[in-house]
Motif scaffolding. Sequence first.
Motif, short mmCIF file in Angstrom:
data_model
loop_
_atom_site.label_atom_id
_atom_site.label_comp_id
_atom_site.label_asym_id
_atom_site.label_seq_id
_atom_site.Cartn_x
_atom_site.Cartn_y
_atom_site.Cartn_z
N SER A 1 0.83 -1.20 0.00
CA SER A 1 0.00 0.00 0.00
C SER A 1 0.87 1.26 0.00
N THR A 2 2.09 1.17 0.50
CA THR A 2 3.05 2.26 0.39
C THR A 2 4.39 1.64 0.02
N ALA A 3 5.34 2.49 -0.37
CA ALA A 3 6.66 2.00 -0.77
C ALA A 3 7.39 1.34 0.40
N CYS A 4 6.96 1.67 1.63
CA CYS A 4 7.62 1.11 2.83
C CYS A 4 7.22 -0.34 3.05
N LYS A 5 6.22 -0.81 2.33
CA LYS A 5 5.72 -2.15 2.60
C LYS A 5 5.72 -3.00 1.33
N ALA A 6 5.75 -4.30 1.52
CA ALA A 6 5.64 -5.22 0.39
C ALA A 6 4.34 -6.00 0.57
N LEU A 7 3.77 -6.40 -0.56
CA LEU A 7 2.50 -7.13 -0.50
C LEU A 7 2.76 -8.63 -0.59
N HIS A 8 2.30 -9.33 0.41
CA HIS A 8 2.44 -10.78 0.46
C HIS A 8 1.07 -11.43 0.48
N GLN A 9 1.06 -12.73 0.23
CA GLN A 9 -0.20 -13.45 0.38
C GLN A 9 0.05 -14.75 1.12
N CYS A 10 -0.88 -15.06 2.02
CA CYS A 10 -0.78 -16.31 2.77
C CYS A 10 -1.37 -17.43 1.91
N MET A 11 -0.65 -18.55 1.79
CA MET A 11 -1.13 -19.66 0.98
C MET A 11 -2.12 -20.53 1.76
N ASP A 12 -2.15 -20.35 3.08
CA ASP A 12 -3.05 -21.16 3.89
C ASP A 12 -4.42 -20.51 4.06
N CYS A 13 -4.44 -19.25 4.56
CA CYS A 13 -5.75 -18.59 4.74
C CYS A 13 -6.10 -17.73 3.53
N LYS A 14 -5.21 -17.67 2.55
CA LYS A 14 -5.43 -16.96 1.27
C LYS A 14 -5.49 -15.43 1.41
N GLU A 15 -5.29 -14.93 2.62
CA GLU A 15 -5.39 -13.48 2.82
C GLU A 15 -4.13 -12.78 2.32
N PRO A 16 -4.29 -11.70 1.57
CA PRO A 16 -3.13 -10.88 1.25
C PRO A 16 -2.78 -10.01 2.46
N PHE A 17 -1.53 -9.67 2.64
CA PHE A 17 -1.16 -8.79 3.74
C PHE A 17 0.08 -7.98 3.41
N ASP A 18 0.20 -6.84 4.08
CA ASP A 18 1.38 -6.00 3.94
C ASP A 18 2.48 -6.48 4.87
#
Length: 164
Positions: A142-159
């Motif tokens: 959401s900002t340059a300070c963060k990277a976007l990841h996704q959980c393969m288990d609960c499928k939720e994306p997160f910073d």
Amino acid sequence: MNNTKEHIYSILAEVTDPEIPVLTILDLGIVRDLICTQDNEIEIIITPTYSGCPAMDAIAFDIKLKMIEAGFTKVKITYTLSPAWTTDWMTASGKQKLNEYGIAPPINVSSRMNKLLFDEDENIPCPHCGSTHTKLLSEFGSTACKALHQCMDCKEPFDYFKCH
Ligand SMILES: [Zn+2]
């Protein structure tokens, strides 16, 4: 004098990061020093988290506003760039709040000595379910300070709050 400093720290504890409102500037560890001069001027020395991060202007503005509300009208904010802020300065309670907010906290730079042994991006624990079965979706979240990841288990994306 110490009472004054404690009082000022309690005021600073109300100043939050405009991007991550659950984190105070004390959680971030950016307040380096307080100097109370004899003519009642308060100098607050802070280290920006990210150089050129527009959030810093908002933070300096909020500090001044909170200090004025508390009756301190002579407030000077000084930036110190050296040593540079690292995510290691974030407090443990700050990292916990970040996780509860749904952002994976930075993994300490010191503990990343093992970085060569594994691919860090595969091992960011999911802030929702704790799984380390996660993958990097984008270097920029959401900002340059963060990277976007996704959980393969609960499928939720997160910073993920990137280390630096
Ligand atoms: Zn998960």
